[in-house]
Design an enzyme around this catalytic site. Sequence first.
Site, PDB file in Angstrom:
ATOM      1  NE  ARG A   1      -0.605  -0.447   4.952  1.00 22.69           N
ATOM      2  CZ  ARG A   1      -0.870   0.217   6.061  1.00 22.69           C
ATOM      3  NH1 ARG A   1      -1.798   1.157   6.068  1.00 22.69           N
ATOM      4  NH2 ARG A   1      -0.229  -0.050   7.171  1.00 22.69           N
TER       5      ARG A   1
ATOM      6  CB  SER B   1      -5.943   2.787   6.197  1.00 22.96           C
ATOM      7  OG  SER B   1      -6.195   3.122   7.538  1.00 22.96           O
TER       8      SER B   1
ATOM      9  CD  GLU C   1     -17.709   1.371   1.767  1.00 20.95           C
ATOM     10  OE1 GLU C   1     -16.899   1.644   2.677  1.00 20.95           O
ATOM     11  OE2 GLU C   1     -18.954   1.353   1.926  1.00 20.95           O
TER      12      GLU C   1
ATOM     13  CG  PHE D   1     -15.277  -1.735   3.688  1.00 22.90           C
ATOM     14  CD1 PHE D   1     -16.132  -2.524   4.444  1.00 22.90           C
ATOM     15  CD2 PHE D   1     -14.263  -1.046   4.343  1.00 22.90           C
ATOM     16  CE1 PHE D   1     -15.982  -2.636   5.819  1.00 22.90           C
ATOM     17  CE2 PHE D   1     -14.112  -1.149   5.710  1.00 22.90           C
ATOM     18  CZ  PHE D   1     -14.966  -1.934   6.457  1.00 22.90           C
TER      19      PHE D   1
ATOM     20  CG  HIS E   1      -6.138  -2.700   5.132  1.00 24.26           C
ATOM     21  ND1 HIS E   1      -5.554  -1.701   4.384  1.00 24.26           N
ATOM     22  CD2 HIS E   1      -5.848  -2.414   6.428  1.00 24.26           C
ATOM     23  CE1 HIS E   1      -4.929  -0.842   5.183  1.00 24.26           C
ATOM     24  NE2 HIS E   1      -5.085  -1.265   6.429  1.00 24.26           N
TER      25      HIS E   1
ATOM     26  CG  ASP F   1      -8.278  -4.623  11.586  1.00 21.16           C
ATOM     27  OD1 ASP F   1      -7.777  -4.362  12.699  1.00 21.16           O
ATOM     28  OD2 ASP F   1      -8.249  -3.839  10.621  1.00 21.16           O
TER      29      ASP F   1
ATOM     30  NE  ARG G   1      -2.865  -4.293   9.046  1.00 17.24           N
ATOM     31  CZ  ARG G   1      -3.485  -4.403  10.234  1.00 17.24           C
ATOM     32  NH1 ARG G   1      -4.300  -3.443  10.642  1.00 17.24           N
ATOM     33  NH2 ARG G   1      -3.323  -5.457  10.989  1.00 17.24           N
TER      34      ARG G   1
END
Length: 323
Positions: free
Chosen positions: A15, A42, A63, A88, A114, A122, A172
């Site tokens: 990322r 993020s 989204e 998402f 992610h 998470d 991530r």
Amino acid sequence: MTTINLEKPALKALRNQYGETLVALGAENPNIVVLDADLACSTQTQKFADQYPERFFNQGISEQDLINTAAGLSTTGKIPFCSTFAIFAAGKGWDQIRNTVCYSGLNVKICPTHSGLSLGEDGASHQSIEDIALMRVIPGMTVIVPSDAVETDRVIRWAAEYYGPVYVRLVRPNCPVIHDEATYQLDAAMPHRIRVEREGTDISLVATGETVYHALLAAERLQADHGIQAEVLNCVFIKPFDTETLVNSARKTGKVITVESHQILGGLAGVVCEELSTHQPTAVRRLGTQDRFGQSGTGEALFKEYGIDWESIYNEALRWLKG
């Protein structure tokens, strides 16, 4: 062929590379625009926002709006890159991706971060282990899963030049850098060609994304410990898929293990089994999440729990070849 020291590789988050490449592309092409769903820090699209605030659009936690706004921008000649977490983008935005972007063949780049089990603590609600399947089933969608930061840079640059819907799956954590920055290029004539990272004759380890490193390390240990020559295939493009290289490897070794941080249903294992059943019937063992959700834990612990770390690949290959 990979020549990087696998025992002590450099580390870089995909990322982070994505954010840096977007900034570079923004300087080269004024039509590049970036959208995010309130997760720019993020996803690292904040880097682009800081440099080109007039070309960055925060859509908030919506989204569906993220995808539809990107679609609208693409009809004006812009090249939108839109990001959020993979769970998402692929889940909440699926209807808009299917019916607005892909049905119309719009030039939208969906680059979530992610994804997969390495998201870690998470937990199951945020670990996207179904997104490859959700994206590859949509007509006209290109699906790309880079394995390290160098490959991420190249596929993002390729996506910016290619006209049409693209899904680039990013993760991530920091990942080992397994490719040489100075020499790595996608195949100009066939960018979706599978990369043979290591040649072998005894078994084919077919991996994608961050599991490519684990497959390479397993192959190195198999040779060192047992003289086993494992071929390692890096499937950067899940769709379109390079059947020829897969078939050639399977014909040579006669045994295939697939490895992915994703459900084995519909992901890399799915496409490999589909292609081999048609063109080169071959025994396949599939490593990935086996009809299970993820759970909270470190990425390292989860890779071991779900059998996709290098030791699990090593042991699976050894049981098959020695058993």
